[in-house]
Design a protein around this motif. Structure first.
Motif, PDB file in Angstrom:
ATOM      1  N   UNK A  31      -3.565  -6.808 -12.548  1.00  0.00           N
ATOM      2  CA  UNK A  31      -4.877  -7.222 -12.053  1.00  0.00           C
ATOM      3  C   UNK A  31      -5.870  -7.345 -13.193  1.00  0.00           C
ATOM      4  N   UNK A  32      -6.769  -8.321 -13.084  1.00  0.00           N
ATOM      5  CA  UNK A  32      -7.838  -8.439 -14.070  1.00  0.00           C
ATOM      6  C   UNK A  32      -9.161  -7.926 -13.510  1.00  0.00           C
ATOM      7  N   UNK A  33      -9.152  -7.512 -12.264  1.00  0.00           N
ATOM      8  CA  UNK A  33     -10.328  -6.858 -11.662  1.00  0.00           C
ATOM      9  C   UNK A  33      -9.820  -5.800 -10.692  1.00  0.00           C
ATOM     10  N   UNK A  34     -10.682  -4.870 -10.329  1.00  0.00           N
ATOM     11  CA  UNK A  34     -10.276  -3.795  -9.431  1.00  0.00           C
ATOM     12  C   UNK A  34     -11.492  -3.182  -8.757  1.00  0.00           C
ATOM     13  N   UNK A  35     -11.393  -2.808  -7.477  1.00  0.00           N
ATOM     14  CA  UNK A  35     -12.506  -2.102  -6.825  1.00  0.00           C
ATOM     15  C   UNK A  35     -12.567  -0.628  -7.185  1.00  0.00           C
ATOM     16  N   UNK A  36     -11.563  -0.109  -7.878  1.00  0.00           N
ATOM     17  CA  UNK A  36     -11.508   1.291  -8.309  1.00  0.00           C
ATOM     18  C   UNK A  36     -11.572   2.250  -7.124  1.00  0.00           C
ATOM     19  N   UNK A  37     -10.764   1.999  -6.129  1.00  0.00           N
ATOM     20  CA  UNK A  37     -10.608   2.869  -4.969  1.00  0.00           C
ATOM     21  C   UNK A  37      -9.111   3.037  -4.731  1.00  0.00           C
ATOM     22  N   UNK A  38      -8.656   4.175  -4.218  1.00  0.00           N
ATOM     23  CA  UNK A  38      -7.216   4.426  -4.132  1.00  0.00           C
ATOM     24  C   UNK A  38      -6.495   3.687  -3.019  1.00  0.00           C
ATOM     25  N   UNK A  39      -7.178   3.404  -1.900  1.00  0.00           N
ATOM     26  CA  UNK A  39      -6.517   2.701  -0.808  1.00  0.00           C
ATOM     27  C   UNK A  39      -7.564   2.203   0.160  1.00  0.00           C
ATOM     28  N   UNK A  40      -7.158   1.341   1.070  1.00  0.00           N
ATOM     29  CA  UNK A  40      -8.026   0.869   2.142  1.00  0.00           C
ATOM     30  C   UNK A  40      -7.248   0.971   3.442  1.00  0.00           C
ATOM     31  N   UNK A  41      -7.833   1.621   4.442  1.00  0.00           N
ATOM     32  CA  UNK A  41      -7.179   1.814   5.725  1.00  0.00           C
ATOM     33  C   UNK A  41      -8.069   1.273   6.837  1.00  0.00           C
ATOM     34  N   UNK A  42      -7.494   0.454   7.705  1.00  0.00           N
ATOM     35  CA  UNK A  42      -8.189  -0.110   8.854  1.00  0.00           C
ATOM     36  C   UNK A  42      -7.671   0.586  10.110  1.00  0.00           C
ATOM     37  N   UNK A  43      -8.416   1.551  10.673  1.00  0.00           N
ATOM     38  CA  UNK A  43      -7.912   2.271  11.846  1.00  0.00           C
ATOM     39  C   UNK A  43      -7.854   1.417  13.097  1.00  0.00           C
ATOM     40  N   UNK A  44      -8.651   0.344  13.166  1.00  0.00           N
ATOM     41  CA  UNK A  44      -8.619  -0.521  14.347  1.00  0.00           C
ATOM     42  C   UNK A  44      -7.315  -1.292  14.442  1.00  0.00           C
ATOM     43  N   UNK A  45      -6.843  -1.776  13.324  1.00  0.00           N
ATOM     44  CA  UNK A  45      -5.577  -2.483  13.299  1.00  0.00           C
ATOM     45  C   UNK A  45      -4.405  -1.619  12.887  1.00  0.00           C
ATOM     46  N   UNK A  46      -4.663  -0.326  12.600  1.00  0.00           N
ATOM     47  CA  UNK A  46      -3.617   0.596  12.179  1.00  0.00           C
ATOM     48  C   UNK A  46      -2.805  -0.015  11.026  1.00  0.00           C
ATOM     49  N   UNK A  47      -3.531  -0.407  10.013  1.00  0.00           N
ATOM     50  CA  UNK A  47      -2.912  -1.049   8.851  1.00  0.00           C
ATOM     51  C   UNK A  47      -3.687  -0.678   7.606  1.00  0.00           C
ATOM     52  N   UNK A  48      -3.018  -0.721   6.472  1.00  0.00           N
ATOM     53  CA  UNK A  48      -3.673  -0.396   5.214  1.00  0.00           C
ATOM     54  C   UNK A  48      -3.005  -1.091   4.056  1.00  0.00           C
ATOM     55  N   UNK A  49      -3.684  -1.078   2.926  1.00  0.00           N
ATOM     56  CA  UNK A  49      -3.135  -1.644   1.693  1.00  0.00           C
ATOM     57  C   UNK A  49      -3.198  -0.592   0.602  1.00  0.00           C
ATOM     58  N   UNK A  50      -2.175  -0.582  -0.238  1.00  0.00           N
ATOM     59  CA  UNK A  50      -2.143   0.314  -1.382  1.00  0.00           C
ATOM     60  C   UNK A  50      -1.487  -0.416  -2.545  1.00  0.00           C
TER      61      UNK A  50
END
Length: 494
Positions: free
Chosen positions: A402-421
């Motif tokens: 990556x050439x950019x980053x939000x600098x957060x460890x993960x993102x979780x969407x409880x409404x869709x019960x899905x996340x990205x890591x």
């Protein structure tokens, strides 16, 4: 390791009135378009987020009847902005008591996520595209007829976080990794080498990086592996996610983890009903890097350059890294052919991009010649004087770093019960990938084990320990400089 420690530095999508958004450190990074807040959850839509019957009244509608649910167990109304191209999935069925999680991507983040879920008593299935093995960019190519071994992505990794150190310590106890004390240098065009200080322990897989990934997941009793497999569609169905591969069904799951990136991940998410995750994923910019694997009968003429085992190369357009796999992986055997891994610069990769799944022969030959000429320049050799390798192979890593980053460890969407890591959320290192997978696994475990309610507090991630490792690119492609801007490319297919 407690989930509380990880929760304190993670980001969760919350269906509430936005608070002040997280401002990325890098001004080139687009501001996230979802609220990053610390609060208890509220229903995203009127009547949504409750039990499976849809009869629970919402506090925001004065007791009016909740909206009609569709046949897939999701709300038909969305509070997502109309500018989003797809409607947000909102599961209204109760959270499963014995969930099974689908993890799409078998790299470090995906596998560590699976292992952490197992520690929390949750089953998972990992879907990976790897033809030869797991690991993603922890890739090792073994030529069985020789045998030759090449680490052709991550060359080594370092540790700066205690949570990751505990995991590495377990690998050390099991004999899966060892500390690598080979000499690293910074190599200037013309052959001038400057030793790099040994400031942190460096680790490598005992038989290559891929063997580490294969070994740790083989000891799991609750993680199923499906490969090679290209999940092409996510579809909400009766409160679960239904996965298919070119119309071939691969089962239904209570939650989904996206643990890969690039165009393939974007395509998968674009019609999934997860617009917020899609938007964040599409802000990611990735570099392209060529790798050349080359085996030589005799050692390269580097004795005048301190007999290094790895070098960060400066001042050579086609070359950013050169590493001796033979001395790294077989230090006690001196009569073996010398197996080297060379990486191009990101700028060279950008100029010479092609579809990585179908590299033209002419391009492969050009890249090989250019990189070998770069080796001559880096070592201060005259053109054409480098011995010819008796084995070569080129590979384009289209989704390298990556050439950019939000600098957060993960993102979780409880409404869709899905996340990205993935490592890209924190920077670009093996450690970043592992911490990201751990964090998302703990979020999902807490979600299911609380019956679908969220813990009371979530931090935005502005002042958290993960920032200490953001931006480390040494664990993946050591030659890429942080902040280089290149265009996004296709996903990696091993």
């Amino acid at each position: 390791m407690t989930s509380t420690a990880l929760l304190s530095s993670s980001v969760v999508l919350q269906p509430i009135k936005p608070c002040k958004p997280f401002l990325p450190r890098n001004p080139r990074i687009p501001r996230p378009r979802f609220p990053l807040c610390s609060t208890e959850p509220k229903p995203l839509t009127k009547g949504g987020g409750g039990g499976g019957g849809g009869g629970r009244k919402s506090p925001v509608d004065g007791g009016r009847r909740s909206p009609r649910k569709g046949p897939h167990g999701t709300s038909r109304r969305s509070a997502i902005k109309k500018s989003f191209a797809q409607e947000q999935v909102v599961f209204t069925t109760p959270a499963a008591r014995d969930p099974v999680v689908a993890i799409i991507g078998g790299g470090v983040a995906g596998l560590v996520c699976a292992l952490t879920l197992e520690e929390r008593g949750i089953r998972s299935t990992v879907f990976d595209t790897g033809m030869h093995g797991l690991g993603g960019r922890m890739a090792t190519r073994i030529i069985d007829s020789k045998p030759f071994i090449f680490d052709h992505a991550a060359q080594f990794f370092t540790v700066s976080d205690l949570r990751f150190q505990k995991l590495v310590d377990r690998w050390l106890e099991k004999g899966l990794v060892r500390e690598w004390k080979g000499l690293l240098v910074e190599l200037e065009a013309g052959g001038q080498a400057s030793p790099l200080p040994y400031s942190a322990s460096r680790y490598v897989g005992m038989k290559g990086m891929r063997s580490l990934m294969d070994s740790i997941i083989s000891q799991s009793s609750m993680a199923n592996i499906v490969r090679p497999c290209w999940i092409s569609k996510l579809e909400p169905f009766n409160g679960t996610w239904r996965l298919t591969e070119r119309e071939k069904p691969h089962g239904q799951f209570d939650a989904v983890v996206i643990a890969h990136n690039g165009k393939c991940a974007n395509h998968l998410l674009s019609s999934s009903g997860l617009p917020q995750l899609t938007k964040q994923m599409k802000t990611l910019e990735l570099s392209s890097i060529w790798a050349l694997l080359a085996a030589f009968e005799d050692p390269l003429p580097i004795s005048q350059n301190r007999d290094f085992e790895g070098a960060f190369v400066k001042g050579v357009d086609s070359l950013s890294w050169m590493g001796n796999n033979t001395s790294k992986l077989s230090p006690l055997e001196s009569d073996l052919p010398q197996c080297w891994t060379f990486f191009s610069t990101a700028a060279y990769g950008k100029r010479n991009k092609v579809p990585q799944e179908n590299i033209p022969n002419a391009t492969a030959e050009k890249v090989k010649d250019d990189i070998l000429e770069g080796v001559e320049s880096a070592l201060g050799l005259s053109k054409g004087s480098l011995q010819k390798p008796f084995y070569t192979r080129v590979q384009l890593w289209g989704a390298a770093l990556p050439t950019n980053t939000p600098e957060i460890p993960c993102i979780f969407d409880p409404n869709g019960r899905a996340g990205i890591c993935g490592d890209w959320l924190l920077g670009s290192s093996v450690e970043a990938a592992a911490l990201s997978g751990m964090s998302l696994a703990h979020h999902m475990a807490d979600y299911f084990q609380s019956g679908g309610t969220q813990p009371d507090e979530f931090a935005i991630g502005l002042n958290n320990p993960f920032h200490a490792i953001a931006g480390h690119d040494i664990g993946q492609f050591p030659g890429l400089k942080s902040g280089e801007q290149v265009e996004p490319q296709a996903c990696t297919a091993l």
